[in-house]
Write an enzyme that holds these catalytic residues in place. Sequence first.
Site, PDB file in Angstrom:
ATOM      1  N   SER A 236       0.816  -1.125  -0.129  1.00 31.81           N
ATOM      2  CA  SER A 236      -0.541  -0.190  -0.515  1.00 31.81           C
ATOM      3  C   SER A 236       1.061   1.165   0.098  1.00 31.81           C
ATOM      4  O   SER A 236       1.699   1.149  -0.746  1.00 31.81           O
ATOM      5  CB  SER A 236      -0.444  -0.270   1.683  1.00 31.81           C
ATOM      6  OG  SER A 236      -1.860   0.741   0.877  1.00 31.81           O
ATOM      7  N   LYS A 240       4.151   2.494  -2.349  1.00 28.37           N
ATOM      8  CA  LYS A 240       3.983   3.284  -3.704  1.00 28.37           C
ATOM      9  C   LYS A 240       5.756   3.325  -3.354  1.00 28.37           C
ATOM     10  O   LYS A 240       6.359   3.781  -4.025  1.00 28.37           O
ATOM     11  CB  LYS A 240       3.367   4.499  -2.961  1.00 28.37           C
ATOM     12  CG  LYS A 240       2.367   3.906  -2.752  1.00 28.37           C
ATOM     13  CD  LYS A 240       1.143   5.641  -2.546  1.00 28.37           C
ATOM     14  CE  LYS A 240      -0.213   5.406  -1.900  1.00 28.37           C
ATOM     15  NZ  LYS A 240      -1.360   4.589  -2.392  1.00 28.37           N
ATOM     16  N   TRP A 327     -10.319   0.100  -3.931  1.00 30.96           N
ATOM     17  CA  TRP A 327     -10.236   1.607  -4.058  1.00 30.96           C
ATOM     18  C   TRP A 327      -8.666   1.820  -5.019  1.00 30.96           C
ATOM     19  O   TRP A 327      -8.398   2.444  -5.014  1.00 30.96           O
ATOM     20  CB  TRP A 327      -9.387   1.790  -2.693  1.00 30.96           C
ATOM     21  CG  TRP A 327      -9.488   3.210  -1.643  1.00 30.96           C
ATOM     22  CD1 TRP A 327      -8.321   3.142  -0.947  1.00 30.96           C
ATOM     23  CD2 TRP A 327      -9.448   4.169  -2.010  1.00 30.96           C
ATOM     24  NE1 TRP A 327      -7.867   4.418  -0.809  1.00 30.96           N
ATOM     25  CE2 TRP A 327      -8.930   5.654  -1.003  1.00 30.96           C
ATOM     26  CE3 TRP A 327     -11.165   4.567  -2.255  1.00 30.96           C
ATOM     27  CZ2 TRP A 327      -8.752   6.495  -1.000  1.00 30.96           C
ATOM     28  CZ3 TRP A 327     -11.136   5.986  -2.098  1.00 30.96           C
ATOM     29  CH2 TRP A 327     -10.604   7.100  -1.463  1.00 30.96           C
ATOM     30  N   HIS A 378      -7.546  -5.617   1.581  1.00 30.77           N
ATOM     31  CA  HIS A 378      -6.351  -5.145   1.778  1.00 30.77           C
ATOM     32  C   HIS A 378      -5.378  -5.028   1.888  1.00 30.77           C
ATOM     33  O   HIS A 378      -5.988  -5.301   3.673  1.00 30.77           O
ATOM     34  CB  HIS A 378      -7.030  -3.540   1.429  1.00 30.77           C
ATOM     35  CG  HIS A 378      -5.958  -2.353   1.148  1.00 30.77           C
ATOM     36  ND1 HIS A 378      -5.530  -2.163   0.012  1.00 30.77           N
ATOM     37  CD2 HIS A 378      -5.261  -1.580   2.315  1.00 30.77           C
ATOM     38  CE1 HIS A 378      -3.927  -1.398   0.219  1.00 30.77           C
ATOM     39  NE2 HIS A 378      -4.081  -0.433   1.919  1.00 30.77           N
TER      40      HIS A 378
HETATM   41  C1  GTR Z   1      -5.321   4.640   2.229  1.00 30.48           C
HETATM   42  C2  GTR Z   1      -4.755   4.683   0.568  1.00 30.48           C
HETATM   43  C3  GTR Z   1      -3.795   4.134  -0.165  1.00 30.48           C
HETATM   44  C4  GTR Z   1      -3.314   3.130   0.697  1.00 30.48           C
HETATM   45  C5  GTR Z   1      -3.377   2.923   1.692  1.00 30.48           C
HETATM   46  C6  GTR Z   1      -2.552   2.399   2.426  1.00 30.48           C
HETATM   47  O1  GTR Z   1      -6.405   4.457   3.122  1.00 30.48           O
HETATM   48  O2  GTR Z   1      -5.586   6.254   0.823  1.00 30.48           O
HETATM   49  O3  GTR Z   1      -3.562   5.045  -0.494  1.00 30.48           O
HETATM   50  O4  GTR Z   1      -2.183   3.463   1.480  1.00 30.48           O
HETATM   51  O5  GTR Z   1      -4.228   4.021   2.542  1.00 30.48           O
HETATM   52  O6  GTR Z   1      -1.242   2.441   3.141  1.00 30.48           O
HETATM   53  O7  GTR Z   1      -3.070   1.603   3.584  1.00 30.48           O
END
Ligand code: GTR
Length: 397
Positions: A236, A240, A327, A378
């Site tokens: 996540s 990045k 998402w 996620h």
């Molecule tokens: C979310 C964010 C994502 C992702 C995620 C995470 O809230 O919008 O881009 O980075 O967090 O890191 O789990």
Amino acid sequence: MKQFRSFAFLFFAILIKAQAQNGFQANYDEAKVPAYTLPDILKTTTNQPVQNKKTWEKVRRPEIIRLFEENVYGQTPKSYDRLTYTVKNENAQAMGGKATLKEVAIEVVKNNKPLTINLVLFVPNQKKSPVPVFLLINNRGKDNMDPTRAQKSDFWPAEMVIDSGYAVAAFHVSDLAPDDTTKYVNGVLQLYPEQLTANDGMKAIGAWAWGASRVLDYFEKDKAIDAKKVMVVGHSRGGKASLWAAAEDQRFAMCFTNCSGNTGAALSHRRFGETIRRINTVFPHWFAKNYKKYNDNEAALPLDQHMLLAAIAPRPLYATNASKDLWADPTGTYLSVKLASKVYELYGIKANLPANPPGINQPIMTSSVGYHNREGEHNLTAYDWSNFIKFATDQFK
Ligand code: GTR
């Protein structure tokens, strides 16, 4: 009661409208993705075609890195005065004798300001050194990288990695830049204060990627590790950072980006799931100030994330999604991977990725460009890691 209901209705109607106005209403409908045009990965900014790896390496790749530095992640400071390390704890009989544990404090100094990265590293005992290593940029709790192994977690399944013959390491993002809208400055940015004011100054994601490179500097000094086979992994927001680290620092041998979504592996021009406005608003401390120019203005971006993935070529790259994590836009991630594979082809690597995303739990690992969409939420799981290990083993063959 009736009055209360109409009041509540009005309140929610206003709330929904306000959210929509802020651009926070995510689109999850494929039919509602507006048409978009992506910058051509194989054309230079002066519109010259890129037909071979020489032009790619000499012209287009450096151009792409500059575009990301200027518009998205910010500059990455390359120089420091000193890097030293202290092994704080070593146990040759960790994991019931299977591994050697090292807890290493890596200290980086610039302008007399020190910064410490706390690395947890396990090296398999049955392997002859030096061994390849998986390095996780840990954006979740520190309990996920417990050196004592009293707590175990599939987010960093160290035993599984050791059993497969690789070393496994992790550091926590808070050592570099706390993941907080104001506290992020309390880390690497103290060493490079000019970054704080520049419009293209790095913020938290840049700082985490910078940290991964400093750990790689350390691996170059550790004889147990094959520093030419360091694989950077992130989930996540960490995913990045793993992409940015691997794109910028060509010493990383392989990159794994797990559910990295917006401003990770997913295309930004494609309006599905998280948007640039949303990410810049909720996480104003992640990207360079310049990136805010693209809030609700994706069309103006002179780049997209497929170009970041391509900057990793020809080094192996593996991206993932999770089926319930819309998402992070699984389709937009797959498209991005497929577009990036054009650059791998300049190196004679035929990815031959199908036009449409593969089914759930159907990993593609037939070339140096791998992908899977895992069933579920996620997260970073044992399923993801088992595929990372398989992919790495194929690639090192
Ligand atoms: C979310 C964010 C994502 C992702 C995620 C995470 O809230 O919008 O881009 O980075 O967090 O890191 O789990």
